[in-house]
Design a protein around this motif. Structure first.
Motif, PDB file in Angstrom:
ATOM      1  N   GLU A  89       0.887  -1.214   0.020  1.00  0.00           N
ATOM      2  CA  GLU A  89      -0.257  -0.172   0.044  1.00  0.00           C
ATOM      3  C   GLU A  89       0.987   1.590   0.327  1.00  0.00           C
ATOM      4  O   GLU A  89       0.116   2.466   0.231  1.00  0.00           O
ATOM      5  CB  GLU A  89      -0.654   0.093   1.246  1.00  0.00           C
ATOM      6  N   PRO A  92       2.911   3.875  -5.012  1.00  0.00           N
ATOM      7  CA  PRO A  92       2.436   5.413  -5.409  1.00  0.00           C
ATOM      8  C   PRO A  92       1.456   4.110  -5.944  1.00  0.00           C
ATOM      9  O   PRO A  92       0.896   2.688  -6.441  1.00  0.00           O
ATOM     10  CB  PRO A  92       2.412   5.930  -6.837  1.00  0.00           C
ATOM     11  N   ALA A  93       0.266   4.834  -5.771  1.00  0.00           N
ATOM     12  CA  ALA A  93      -1.724   4.741  -5.725  1.00  0.00           C
ATOM     13  C   ALA A  93      -2.126   3.695  -7.414  1.00  0.00           C
ATOM     14  O   ALA A  93      -0.769   4.350  -8.578  1.00  0.00           O
ATOM     15  CB  ALA A  93      -2.780   5.885  -6.056  1.00  0.00           C
ATOM     16  N   GLY A  94      -2.586   2.204  -7.936  1.00  0.00           N
ATOM     17  CA  GLY A  94      -2.903   1.661  -8.955  1.00  0.00           C
ATOM     18  C   GLY A  94      -0.998   0.914  -9.364  1.00  0.00           C
ATOM     19  O   GLY A  94      -1.257   0.477 -10.563  1.00  0.00           O
ATOM     20  N   THR A  95       0.091   1.150  -8.558  1.00  0.00           N
ATOM     21  CA  THR A  95       0.747   0.696  -8.638  1.00  0.00           C
ATOM     22  C   THR A  95       1.024  -1.422  -8.944  1.00  0.00           C
ATOM     23  O   THR A  95       1.380  -1.917 -10.349  1.00  0.00           O
ATOM     24  CB  THR A  95       2.708   0.534  -7.901  1.00  0.00           C
TER      25      THR A  95
END
Length: 189
Positions: A89, A92-95
């Motif tokens: 988590e 970075p978002a979406g990784t």
């Protein structure tokens, strides 16, 4: 399946099964630790134990997407630095969603195998290597890259190729095909 894929699978499964905390220096005083509250069984493989750990579900999913499950179930032995769901988590978002897509399998495999070292390195082994190395130890991953281990107080900190650091939060989770050490950040080559 080649050795790199096998090591990656072992890593993902181990990470999924591991959780909890323990001072690295006190590992020898503990029974086999639980991971995410789930009992870990030394007679089971990394793949079997990781699949039971609720805090390693992201790792297990990544191992499956990379096709490394058979590797983690193979004889090894492997030393796996298993990132928890919370570690993933931090990316970075979406990784993670991007990495598990079929077109990114090679990249995912490289990242997962970067968390696996050939052989069985217990906390004592790693600490001894750090001390004999004058304060740091180089660990060669099955991906062919290097991780650096150092002591920070009673904890081992692993530094990746990009300078990112991850603390070992649970040590010596013994498996039939190696050992898992739970870490709090994903390592990147």
């Amino acid at each position: 399946m080649n050795k790199s894929n096998q090591f990656i699978l072992a890593l993902a499964l181990a990470s999924s099964a591991i959780g909890g905390t323990a001072a690295f220096a006190n590992h020898h005083k503990m029974a086999n630790p639980t991971v995410g509250g789930a009992a870990m069984f030394p007679a089971k493989t990394i793949a079997e134990n990781a699949s039971a750990a609720p805090n390693l579900t992201t790792l297990v999913a990544a191992v499956k997407a990379a096709g490394l499950v058979e590797t983690l179930a193979s004889p090894g032995p492997f030393t796996v630095f298993a990132p928890t769901n919370t570690a993933f988590e931090k990316l970075p978002a979406g990784t993670v969603g991007t990495l598990v897509k079929p077109e990114n399998k090679a990249t995912l495999t490289k990242i997962l195998t970067y968390h696996v070292v050939s052989g069985k390195l217990t906390a004592s082994d790693i600490i001894a290597a750090i001390k004999s190395g004058g304060g740091s130890a180089s660990l060669t991953t099955v991906a062919g890259e290097t991780l650096t281990a150092r002591l920070s107080g009673n904890s081992v900190v692993i530094t990746d190729g990009k300078g990112g650091q991850s603390a070992v939060t649970t040590v010596d989770v013994m498996q039939s095909n190696g050992v898992v050490h739970v870490i709090d950040s994903v390592l990147l080559p």
